[in-house]
Design a protein around this motif. Structure first.
Motif, PDB file in Angstrom:
ATOM      1  N   GLY A 162      -9.983  -3.674  -1.924  1.00 55.96           N
ATOM      2  CA  GLY A 162      -8.701  -4.170  -2.432  1.00 55.96           C
ATOM      3  C   GLY A 162      -7.985  -5.028  -1.400  1.00 55.96           C
TER       4      GLY A 162
ATOM      5  N   LEU B  90     -10.212   1.035  -1.320  1.00 51.73           N
ATOM      6  CA  LEU B  90      -8.993   0.521  -0.702  1.00 51.73           C
ATOM      7  C   LEU B  90      -9.299  -0.700   0.168  1.00 51.73           C
ATOM      8  CD1 LEU B  90      -5.957   0.779  -0.231  1.00 51.73           C
ATOM      9  CD2 LEU B  90      -6.444   2.470   1.549  1.00 51.73           C
ATOM     10  N   ASP B  91     -10.371  -0.624   0.938  1.00 52.06           N
ATOM     11  CA  ASP B  91     -10.759  -1.734   1.810  1.00 52.06           C
ATOM     12  C   ASP B  91     -11.115  -2.975   0.991  1.00 52.06           C
ATOM     13  OD1 ASP B  91     -11.465  -3.161   4.112  1.00 52.06           O
ATOM     14  OD2 ASP B  91     -12.410  -1.429   5.019  1.00 52.06           O
TER      15      ASP B  91
ATOM     16  N   PHE C 249       0.378   3.459  -3.425  1.00 50.45           N
ATOM     17  CA  PHE C 249      -0.363   4.707  -3.262  1.00 50.45           C
ATOM     18  C   PHE C 249       0.504   5.848  -2.744  1.00 50.45           C
ATOM     19  CE2 PHE C 249      -3.475   1.255  -2.913  1.00 50.45           C
ATOM     20  CZ  PHE C 249      -4.336   1.622  -3.937  1.00 50.45           C
TER      21      PHE C 249
ATOM     22  N   ASP D 134     -13.234   6.364  -1.483  1.00 48.70           N
ATOM     23  CA  ASP D 134     -11.831   5.933  -1.657  1.00 48.70           C
ATOM     24  C   ASP D 134     -11.468   4.877  -0.613  1.00 48.70           C
ATOM     25  OD1 ASP D 134     -11.451   7.589  -3.827  1.00 48.70           O
ATOM     26  OD2 ASP D 134     -10.508   9.199  -2.667  1.00 48.70           O
TER      27      ASP D 134
ATOM     28  N   ILE E 120       0.828  -1.207   0.000  1.00 44.49           N
ATOM     29  CA  ILE E 120       0.000   0.000   0.000  1.00 44.49           C
ATOM     30  C   ILE E 120       0.859   1.251   0.000  1.00 44.49           C
ATOM     31  CG2 ILE E 120      -1.637   1.365   1.367  1.00 44.49           C
ATOM     32  CD1 ILE E 120      -3.044  -1.224   2.097  1.00 44.49           C
TER      33      ILE E 120
END
Length: 143
Positions: free
Chosen positions: A113, A110-111, A30, A106, A26
């Protein structure tokens, strides 16, 4: 059957390796601060563990109340997993958005993912673990 020590090694290895991959992944994907992601990942790991403990107790109590037994069919296992993930999402989503200063949408992306990552990771980890630490053969009785 695996021993308690083997189960402990499996669990600790799963969490530690998963956290390292997730934190590095991550933070690099990101361009986020590794320390900030690391704290979040450890907190979420603790939340997931605590949620898992209480969720399974509540789920079993509900099963006993509504069905009178605890046998879980494949369909019940699927429902069990989906409800667990939605409950965890409900708990972690606001924390994720707040901690990273991102929108709920967002944070949801992300969660989700992370859920996909852990599904794939769990499959690969368990395959590898079984190769490195094979299950001891049960001793058969002669009748």
């Amino acid at each position: 059957m695996r021993s308690k020590l083997d189960r402990l090694r499996h669990t600790i290895g799963f969490e530690l390796i998963g956290l390292v991959i997730l934190i590095f992944g991550i933070s690099k994907l990101f361009n986020m601060d590794m320390g900030k992601i690391g704290v979040l990942a450890v907190v979420f790991s603790i939340i997931a563990t605590v949620w898992n403990y209480f969720y399974n107790i509540l789920f079993d109590q509900a099963m006993l109340k509504h069905t009178g037994q605890l046998h879980k069919t494949t369909l019940i296992r699927i429902i069990h997993a989906i409800v667990f993930e939605f409950g965890l999402l409900f708990i972690t989503l606001p924390i994720l958005a707040w901690w990273l200063g991102i929108s709920l949408i967002d944070a949801l992306i992300l969660d989700l993912g992370m859920v996909v990552f852990y599904l794939v990771y769990a499959f690969v980890y368990n395959l590898a673990y079984d190769k490195v630490f094979p299950i001891p053969q049960a001793k058969s009785s002669v009748y």
